[in-house]
Design an enzyme around this catalytic site. Structure first.
Site, PDB file in Angstrom:
ATOM      1  N   ILE A 280       0.821  -1.213   0.000  1.00  0.00           N
ATOM      2  CA  ILE A 280       0.000   0.000   0.000  1.00  0.00           C
ATOM      3  C   ILE A 280       0.856   1.264   0.000  1.00  0.00           C
ATOM      4  O   ILE A 280       0.375   2.339  -0.383  1.00  0.00           O
ATOM      5  CB  ILE A 280      -0.964  -0.029   1.223  1.00  0.00           C
ATOM      6  CG1 ILE A 280      -2.151   0.892   0.996  1.00  0.00           C
ATOM      7  CG2 ILE A 280      -0.237   0.333   2.509  1.00  0.00           C
ATOM      8  CD1 ILE A 280      -3.280   0.678   1.984  1.00  0.00           C
TER       9      ILE A 280
ATOM     10  N   HIS B  72       5.536 -12.165   5.939  1.00  0.00           N
ATOM     11  CA  HIS B  72       5.419 -11.657   4.573  1.00  0.00           C
ATOM     12  C   HIS B  72       6.794 -11.415   3.994  1.00  0.00           C
ATOM     13  O   HIS B  72       7.755 -11.156   4.725  1.00  0.00           O
ATOM     14  CB  HIS B  72       4.576 -10.377   4.522  1.00  0.00           C
ATOM     15  CG  HIS B  72       5.079  -9.271   5.415  1.00  0.00           C
ATOM     16  ND1 HIS B  72       4.821  -9.255   6.763  1.00  0.00           N
ATOM     17  CD2 HIS B  72       5.827  -8.175   5.159  1.00  0.00           C
ATOM     18  CE1 HIS B  72       5.387  -8.180   7.304  1.00  0.00           C
ATOM     19  NE2 HIS B  72       6.019  -7.512   6.347  1.00  0.00           N
TER      20      HIS B  72
END
Ligand code: AMP
Length: 115
Positions: free
Chosen positions: A31, A100
């Site tokens: 993002i 991640h």
């Protein structure tokens, strides 16, 4: 882990720009990208980070570099080069405690891996 941000993305409860999905892995655009190509690749199953993988999650993550290479190809950075990294714990700067991997590319990333 109902309150985990990336679990919510994996369950499609909050939106993300998905670029890859299979039974155990999901990839989406970061993002707040730090490079022209900045993807996050996650196991769908929750674990906090590299130090907390169950055997099942480790097996899923075993296939992750090949997924990253495929995504690098699709994103047009296979030839120019890319980086795959995972932060683990406070000193690394980890801010989301769902394992991640960052896939970064699309510009020279510099030779230093830390400040
Ligand atoms: P880290 O600092 O290694 O834990 O990386 C967490 C990453 O997640 C950062 O690069 C954030 O920009 C990214 N991030 C946070 N929230 C979202 C979101 N809702 N969708 C996509 N990426 C996000």
């Amino acid at each position: 882990m109902s309150e985990c941000l990336f679990c919510k993305i994996a369950r499609k409860e909050i939106p993300a720009a998905l670029v890859y999905e299979d039974d155990s892995l999901l990839a989406f655009k970061d993002i707040a990208p730090q490079a022209p190509v900045h993807l996050l690749i996650i196991p769908k199953a929750h674990c906090e980070g590299l130090a907390d993988m169950t055997p099942e999650i480790a097996a899923a993550v075993g296939g992750l570099p090949r997924v990253a290479a495929r995504l690098a190809q699709e994103q047009g950075v296979a030839a120019s080069g890319w980086r795959l990294l995972s932060n683990c714990g406070p000193d690394s700067g980890q801010s989301v405690y769902h394992l991640h991997f960052h896939l970064l590319g699309g510009k020279p990333l510099g030779g230093r891996l830390c400040l």
